[in-house]
Scaffold this motif. Structure first.
Motif, PDB file in Angstrom:
ATOM      1  N   UNK A 122       1.333  -1.073   0.179  1.00  0.00           N
ATOM      2  CA  UNK A 122       0.100   0.091   0.000  1.00  0.00           C
ATOM      3  C   UNK A 122       0.448   1.169  -0.049  1.00  0.00           C
ATOM      4  N   UNK A 123       2.177   1.121   0.723  1.00  0.00           N
ATOM      5  CA  UNK A 123       2.965   2.187   0.807  1.00  0.00           C
ATOM      6  C   UNK A 123       3.255   2.661  -0.680  1.00  0.00           C
ATOM      7  N   UNK A 124       3.994   1.756  -1.636  1.00  0.00           N
ATOM      8  CA  UNK A 124       3.889   2.184  -3.152  1.00  0.00           C
ATOM      9  C   UNK A 124       2.852   2.248  -4.148  1.00  0.00           C
ATOM     10  N   UNK A 125       1.825   1.659  -3.591  1.00  0.00           N
ATOM     11  CA  UNK A 125       0.612   2.657  -4.217  1.00  0.00           C
ATOM     12  C   UNK A 125       0.084   3.422  -3.572  1.00  0.00           C
ATOM     13  N   UNK A 126       0.581   4.134  -2.282  1.00  0.00           N
ATOM     14  CA  UNK A 126      -0.053   5.698  -1.911  1.00  0.00           C
ATOM     15  C   UNK A 126       1.623   6.360  -2.719  1.00  0.00           C
ATOM     16  N   UNK A 138      12.717   7.060  -6.074  1.00  0.00           N
ATOM     17  CA  UNK A 138      13.112   7.490  -5.565  1.00  0.00           C
ATOM     18  C   UNK A 138      13.582   6.902  -3.732  1.00  0.00           C
ATOM     19  N   UNK A 139      12.050   6.427  -3.337  1.00  0.00           N
ATOM     20  CA  UNK A 139      12.062   5.244  -2.689  1.00  0.00           C
ATOM     21  C   UNK A 139      12.594   4.005  -2.286  1.00  0.00           C
ATOM     22  N   UNK A 140      12.427   3.348  -3.859  1.00  0.00           N
ATOM     23  CA  UNK A 140      13.449   2.295  -3.976  1.00  0.00           C
ATOM     24  C   UNK A 140      14.983   2.458  -3.246  1.00  0.00           C
ATOM     25  N   UNK A 141      15.234   3.492  -3.797  1.00  0.00           N
ATOM     26  CA  UNK A 141      16.811   3.983  -4.072  1.00  0.00           C
ATOM     27  C   UNK A 141      17.051   3.323  -2.701  1.00  0.00           C
ATOM     28  N   UNK A 142      15.946   4.605  -2.295  1.00  0.00           N
ATOM     29  CA  UNK A 142      16.004   4.082  -0.743  1.00  0.00           C
ATOM     30  C   UNK A 142      16.208   3.342   0.868  1.00  0.00           C
ATOM     31  N   UNK A 143      15.079   2.629   0.663  1.00  0.00           N
ATOM     32  CA  UNK A 143      14.730   1.268   0.649  1.00  0.00           C
ATOM     33  C   UNK A 143      16.478   0.103   0.305  1.00  0.00           C
ATOM     34  N   UNK A 197      11.564  -5.730  -2.380  1.00  0.00           N
ATOM     35  CA  UNK A 197      10.498  -6.621  -3.593  1.00  0.00           C
ATOM     36  C   UNK A 197       9.356  -6.043  -3.493  1.00  0.00           C
ATOM     37  N   UNK A 198       8.659  -5.914  -2.333  1.00  0.00           N
ATOM     38  CA  UNK A 198       7.244  -6.488  -2.482  1.00  0.00           C
ATOM     39  C   UNK A 198       6.609  -5.454  -3.070  1.00  0.00           C
ATOM     40  N   UNK A 199       7.800  -3.681  -3.193  1.00  0.00           N
ATOM     41  CA  UNK A 199       6.996  -2.346  -3.251  1.00  0.00           C
ATOM     42  C   UNK A 199       7.522  -2.566  -5.125  1.00  0.00           C
ATOM     43  N   UNK A 200       8.583  -2.889  -5.101  1.00  0.00           N
ATOM     44  CA  UNK A 200       9.406  -3.176  -6.131  1.00  0.00           C
ATOM     45  C   UNK A 200       8.162  -3.939  -7.460  1.00  0.00           C
TER      46      UNK A 200
END
Length: 237
Positions: A122-126, A138-143, A197-200
């Motif tokens: 849900x965080x990725x979707x938001x 940017x979020x992918x990079x941070x994670x 992985x889930x966010x991606x």
């Protein structure tokens, strides 16, 4: 194409995102291969065969290192994607233009079992809905940087135990007695990698659905019914 590529709207981003997906897949695979080597070491150690368990630990260190190096590739490619997104001539398909309510789409994906029901989903979707593709990458990079930090810690601790390994089964006793926080180090790396992985994967599913609808192709739900479990045949008695 793999199952988690971000379907782009031009070939420039397609080239980058395919390699981005591959780098993340390699990072995950190397982490899991490292865990397999650790399990082999634990199996070997009670037998007290000198050098056998140590060789497995050395292999694990190598896998953890390779996982971290693949994450560096992943981060570099995410940054390259960001540079493409910032170009004036780049016009990505916007999810809201073709999917509509992205949150509802993701909820339906979760209900269908195509995405896990987690906060990372849900965080990725938001993030994509509210701030667009740039913020998502940017979020992918941070994670990924967070995962890399945990991997370096795991690699360092495993190498330390490997250097001291001998007849005594040091690693096995350290893990079983919790005298060294190896399991905690692995779990931190594994959990952070799972979030990444889930966010991606969530971003990939949204991007893919957007691309399919934008090009007039059937959406991801259109042929889901073709995936039927084979009937279970009871063995004859």
């Amino acid at each position: 194409m793999g199952g988690q590529n971000h379907a782009p709207s031009n070939r420039a981003s397609q080239r980058v995102t395919v390699h981005t997906s591959r780098a993340l897949s390699m990072a995950i695979s190397e982490l899991m291969l490292g865990n397999v080597s650790i399990e082999d070491a634990i199996v070997a150690e009670p037998e007290c065969r000198y050098g056998v368990s140590r060789s497995h630990l050395t292999m694990a260190v190598g896998h953890f290192l390779q996982s971290r190096l693949q994450l560096e590739v992943f981060i570099s490619l995410c940054r390259e994607t960001l540079s493409i997104l910032d170009r004036d001539d780049y016009e990505p398909f916007l999810p809201t233009s073709f999917i509509g309510d992205v949150r509802m789409f993701v909820s339906n994906m979760v209900a269908a079992g195509l995405l896990p029901d987690t906060n990372a989903t849900m965080h990725a979707a938001e993030t994509l809905t509210n701030d667009g593709y740039s913020r998502l990458f940017c979020y992918y990079t941070e994670q990924a940087n967070e995962v890399s930090t945990y991997l370096e810690q795991l690699e360092r601790l495993t190498r330390s135990l490997s250097d001291r390994e001998g007849f005594q089964g040091l690693f096995w006793h350290s893990a079983e007695s919790n005298s060294q926080p190896w399991r905690q180090a692995f779990t931190l790396a594994f959990s952070a990698m799972t979030v990444l992985q889930t966010a991606f994967q969530t971003g990939a599913m949204i991007s893919t659905e957007t691309f399919l609808r934008g090009t007039g192709a059937p959406g991801l739900f259109s042929n889901l019914g073709l995936l039927q479990l084979a009937p279970i045949v009871e063995p004859a008695i």
